[in-house]
Design a protein around this motif. Structure first.
Motif, PDB file in Angstrom:
ATOM      1  N   LEU A   4       0.838  -1.188   0.000  1.00 49.88           N
ATOM      2  CA  LEU A   4       0.000   0.000   0.000  1.00 49.88           C
ATOM      3  C   LEU A   4       0.874   1.238   0.000  1.00 49.88           C
ATOM      4  O   LEU A   4       1.908   1.282   0.678  1.00 49.88           O
ATOM      5  CB  LEU A   4      -0.924   0.018   1.219  1.00 49.88           C
ATOM      6  CG  LEU A   4      -2.024  -1.036   1.253  1.00 49.88           C
ATOM      7  CD1 LEU A   4      -2.786  -0.958   2.573  1.00 49.88           C
ATOM      8  CD2 LEU A   4      -2.985  -0.882   0.080  1.00 49.88           C
ATOM      9  N   GLN A   5       0.459   2.231  -0.772  1.00 50.97           N
ATOM     10  CA  GLN A   5       1.151   3.518  -0.805  1.00 50.97           C
ATOM     11  C   GLN A   5       0.218   4.600  -0.283  1.00 50.97           C
ATOM     12  O   GLN A   5      -0.960   4.635  -0.644  1.00 50.97           O
ATOM     13  CB  GLN A   5       1.574   3.874  -2.231  1.00 50.97           C
ATOM     14  CG  GLN A   5       2.675   3.015  -2.790  1.00 50.97           C
ATOM     15  CD  GLN A   5       3.173   3.555  -4.112  1.00 50.97           C
ATOM     16  OE1 GLN A   5       4.357   3.733  -4.310  1.00 50.97           O
ATOM     17  NE2 GLN A   5       2.259   3.800  -5.033  1.00 50.97           N
ATOM     18  N   LEU A   6       0.774   5.470   0.532  1.00 52.40           N
ATOM     19  CA  LEU A   6       0.039   6.636   1.018  1.00 52.40           C
ATOM     20  C   LEU A   6       0.687   7.881   0.449  1.00 52.40           C
ATOM     21  O   LEU A   6       1.882   8.116   0.652  1.00 52.40           O
ATOM     22  CB  LEU A   6       0.059   6.687   2.547  1.00 52.40           C
ATOM     23  CG  LEU A   6      -0.538   7.956   3.172  1.00 52.40           C
ATOM     24  CD1 LEU A   6      -2.004   8.124   2.783  1.00 52.40           C
ATOM     25  CD2 LEU A   6      -0.364   7.945   4.691  1.00 52.40           C
ATOM     26  N   HIS A   7      -0.099   8.678  -0.280  1.00 55.14           N
ATOM     27  CA  HIS A   7       0.388   9.919  -0.884  1.00 55.14           C
ATOM     28  C   HIS A   7      -0.148  11.115  -0.101  1.00 55.14           C
ATOM     29  O   HIS A   7      -1.341  11.181   0.207  1.00 55.14           O
ATOM     30  CB  HIS A   7      -0.074  10.046  -2.334  1.00 55.14           C
ATOM     31  CG  HIS A   7       0.318   8.901  -3.208  1.00 55.14           C
ATOM     32  ND1 HIS A   7       1.604   8.709  -3.648  1.00 55.14           N
ATOM     33  CD2 HIS A   7      -0.412   7.879  -3.720  1.00 55.14           C
ATOM     34  CE1 HIS A   7       1.656   7.616  -4.411  1.00 55.14           C
ATOM     35  NE2 HIS A   7       0.444   7.102  -4.461  1.00 55.14           N
ATOM     36  N   ILE A   8       0.721  12.066   0.186  1.00 54.76           N
ATOM     37  CA  ILE A   8       0.320  13.338   0.793  1.00 54.76           C
ATOM     38  C   ILE A   8       1.036  14.453   0.036  1.00 54.76           C
ATOM     39  O   ILE A   8       2.247  14.391  -0.163  1.00 54.76           O
ATOM     40  CB  ILE A   8       0.672  13.408   2.290  1.00 54.76           C
ATOM     41  CG1 ILE A   8      -0.069  12.309   3.072  1.00 54.76           C
ATOM     42  CG2 ILE A   8       0.323  14.777   2.863  1.00 54.76           C
ATOM     43  CD1 ILE A   8       0.263  12.298   4.561  1.00 54.76           C
ATOM     44  N   LEU A   9       0.291  15.467  -0.384  1.00 52.85           N
ATOM     45  CA  LEU A   9       0.885  16.621  -1.052  1.00 52.85           C
ATOM     46  C   LEU A   9       1.339  17.617  -0.008  1.00 52.85           C
ATOM     47  O   LEU A   9       0.631  17.891   0.968  1.00 52.85           O
ATOM     48  CB  LEU A   9      -0.128  17.267  -1.998  1.00 52.85           C
ATOM     49  CG  LEU A   9      -0.730  16.338  -3.062  1.00 52.85           C
ATOM     50  CD1 LEU A   9      -1.654  17.129  -3.978  1.00 52.85           C
ATOM     51  CD2 LEU A   9       0.358  15.634  -3.851  1.00 52.85           C
ATOM     52  N   ALA A  10       2.536  18.177  -0.225  1.00 53.54           N
ATOM     53  CA  ALA A  10       3.126  19.054   0.796  1.00 53.54           C
ATOM     54  C   ALA A  10       3.874  20.195   0.143  1.00 53.54           C
ATOM     55  O   ALA A  10       4.368  20.070  -0.984  1.00 53.54           O
ATOM     56  CB  ALA A  10       4.088  18.259   1.684  1.00 53.54           C
ATOM     57  N   ASP A  11       3.968  21.301   0.865  1.00 49.11           N
ATOM     58  CA  ASP A  11       4.878  22.343   0.417  1.00 49.11           C
ATOM     59  C   ASP A  11       6.265  22.065   1.015  1.00 49.11           C
ATOM     60  O   ASP A  11       6.436  21.167   1.839  1.00 49.11           O
ATOM     61  CB  ASP A  11       4.376  23.748   0.763  1.00 49.11           C
ATOM     62  CG  ASP A  11       4.225  23.979   2.256  1.00 49.11           C
ATOM     63  OD1 ASP A  11       5.009  23.412   3.037  1.00 49.11           O
ATOM     64  OD2 ASP A  11       3.326  24.750   2.645  1.00 49.11           O
ATOM     65  N   GLN A  84      -4.456  13.222   1.987  1.00 51.12           N
ATOM     66  CA  GLN A  84      -4.110  11.792   2.067  1.00 51.12           C
ATOM     67  C   GLN A  84      -4.852  10.970   1.012  1.00 51.12           C
ATOM     68  O   GLN A  84      -6.057  11.120   0.826  1.00 51.12           O
ATOM     69  CB  GLN A  84      -4.471  11.234   3.436  1.00 51.12           C
ATOM     70  CG  GLN A  84      -3.578  11.708   4.569  1.00 51.12           C
ATOM     71  CD  GLN A  84      -3.916  10.979   5.852  1.00 51.12           C
ATOM     72  OE1 GLN A  84      -3.684   9.778   5.954  1.00 51.12           O
ATOM     73  NE2 GLN A  84      -4.471  11.698   6.824  1.00 51.12           N
ATOM     74  N   ARG A  85      -4.099  10.081   0.362  1.00 52.59           N
ATOM     75  CA  ARG A  85      -4.713   9.164  -0.615  1.00 52.59           C
ATOM     76  C   ARG A  85      -3.964   7.841  -0.581  1.00 52.59           C
ATOM     77  O   ARG A  85      -2.750   7.788  -0.775  1.00 52.59           O
ATOM     78  CB  ARG A  85      -4.662   9.753  -2.026  1.00 52.59           C
ATOM     79  CG  ARG A  85      -5.243   8.837  -3.103  1.00 52.59           C
ATOM     80  CD  ARG A  85      -5.364   9.562  -4.431  1.00 52.59           C
ATOM     81  NE  ARG A  85      -4.067   9.996  -4.937  1.00 52.59           N
ATOM     82  CZ  ARG A  85      -3.237   9.225  -5.652  1.00 52.59           C
ATOM     83  NH1 ARG A  85      -3.568   7.962  -5.942  1.00 52.59           N
ATOM     84  NH2 ARG A  85      -2.087   9.703  -6.086  1.00 52.59           N
ATOM     85  N   TRP A  86      -4.709   6.750  -0.330  1.00 52.65           N
ATOM     86  CA  TRP A  86      -4.132   5.409  -0.307  1.00 52.65           C
ATOM     87  C   TRP A  86      -4.344   4.735  -1.661  1.00 52.65           C
ATOM     88  O   TRP A  86      -5.363   4.955  -2.320  1.00 52.65           O
ATOM     89  CB  TRP A  86      -4.797   4.544   0.772  1.00 52.65           C
ATOM     90  CG  TRP A  86      -4.444   4.913   2.176  1.00 52.65           C
ATOM     91  CD1 TRP A  86      -5.106   5.784   2.982  1.00 52.65           C
ATOM     92  CD2 TRP A  86      -3.344   4.425   2.938  1.00 52.65           C
ATOM     93  NE1 TRP A  86      -4.489   5.873   4.213  1.00 52.65           N
ATOM     94  CE2 TRP A  86      -3.410   5.034   4.218  1.00 52.65           C
ATOM     95  CE3 TRP A  86      -2.312   3.523   2.690  1.00 52.65           C
ATOM     96  CZ2 TRP A  86      -2.477   4.778   5.231  1.00 52.65           C
ATOM     97  CZ3 TRP A  86      -1.382   3.263   3.690  1.00 52.65           C
ATOM     98  CH2 TRP A  86      -1.463   3.882   4.937  1.00 52.65           C
ATOM     99  N   GLU A  87      -3.366   3.922  -2.076  1.00 51.23           N
ATOM    100  CA  GLU A  87      -3.547   3.103  -3.270  1.00 51.23           C
ATOM    101  C   GLU A  87      -2.745   1.817  -3.128  1.00 51.23           C
ATOM    102  O   GLU A  87      -1.754   1.761  -2.389  1.00 51.23           O
ATOM    103  CB  GLU A  87      -3.126   3.842  -4.539  1.00 51.23           C
ATOM    104  CG  GLU A  87      -1.638   4.088  -4.664  1.00 51.23           C
ATOM    105  CD  GLU A  87      -1.260   4.748  -5.982  1.00 51.23           C
ATOM    106  OE1 GLU A  87      -2.165   5.239  -6.688  1.00 51.23           O
ATOM    107  OE2 GLU A  87      -0.058   4.770  -6.294  1.00 51.23           O
TER     108      GLU A  87
END
Length: 292
Positions: A4-11, A84-87
């Motif tokens: 599983l991958q967790l994506h978070i967008l950040a500055d 947050q987005r899991w895939e």
């Protein structure tokens, strides 16, 4: 086994905090990617540049409790965790995946770089059979291609070559299969020297024609042709060394350089060399010069 991958967008300012939080939650690894197509060129010494908008990705075991992890991250990070987005990431045999996608490459009029596990498309051409192993250099990157293309256009019979920063040995071996008498392949990574020796053997190059060496143990004799596909900063620092390794009247071929870095690199070498017009591919350039 899936992951599983967790994506978070950040500055830029949030990246380190998010990375630490993911690792605390059991992430097996964390990767950082550009999220806004913002180029970052070669960093300065001891500098780790980041993009203004960065995608932070944590890799987790498939049996982790995603809802609980997400909730703890929201409490810890606040608004920083809002994206947050899991895939699911299916496990693959990545070595086979890479092998499937690596195709023969034509570099100039005569030379083909061919994966060692494929039949050359033109058996009568000059074919270099390559398995890079863990080392850099397959011919697919513009910097390597530019050097190979240049070597293909040279008269190499009777010439000696030094490949400084040899990686897979692709440039040294290309010179030899194109007619050069001898080559010295130099790299700071012992794995690169192993890959170079293996690729030389794969192409029927006798060990008497190619030597591999770490920089401190490199032979001191200058060569007719010196090629170095590294990065702009190291190339500028290496100018006195590479000048010493090039015979008077010999040729120097440099790459690994972004187009807006060319002037700085050329200036580092002008005390010894006269440069030809710059040749480019995409945003990368090749610099060729003759030693006075």
């Amino acid at each position: 086994m899936p992951w599983l991958q967790l994506h978070i967008l950040a500055d830029r300012q949030q990246v380190e905090t998010i990375e630490d939080a993911m690792l605390d939650e059991g992430a097996l690894s964390v990767t950082l990617e550009d999220n806004a197509d913002q180029p970052i060129l070669e960093p300065a010494l001891n500098e780790t540049p980041l993009w203004d908008s960065t995608r932070v990705t944590g890799l987790f075991n498939a049996d982790c409790e995603t809802a609980e992890i997400s909730e703890r991250l929201r409490r810890r990070l606040g608004n920083s965790a809002a994206s947050q987005r899991w895939e699911q990431l299916e496990d693959k045999d990545w070595e086979r995946e890479w092998i499937h996608n690596y195709q023969p490459i034509r570099c100039g009029e005569r030379l083909w770089i061919c994966p060692s596990w494929r039949e050359p498309p033109e058996p009568s051409a000059v074919n270099l059979l390559l398995d890079p192993g863990l080392a850099f250099g397959t011919g697919t990157h513009p910097t390597t291609f530019l050097c190979l293309q240049w070597l293909d256009g040279q008269r190499l019979s009777g010439k000696s070559i030094i490949d400084y920063g040899c990686g897979s040995g692709i440039l040294a071996i290309a010179g030899l299969v194109l007619g050069a008498d001898s080559a010295v392949a130099i790299d700071i990574d012992p794995q690169a020297l192993i890959a170079t020796a293996d690729n030389a053997k794969r192409n029927g190059i006798p060990l008497a024609r190619i030597k591999t060496s770490l920089p401190p143990d490199a032979p001191g004799n200058p060569a007719d042709i010196v090629v170095a596909n590294i990065l702009a900063g190291p190339l500028a620092e290496l100018a006195p060394k590479l000048a010493t390794l090039t015979k008077s009247g010999g040729k120097l071929c440099l790459s690994g350089i972004i187009d807006n870095q060319a002037a700085v690199v050329m200036q580092a070498y002008r005390a010894w060399f006269d440069f030809e017009p710059v040749t480019g591919k995409d945003e990368w350039v090749r610099l060729v010069a003759t030693k006075r």
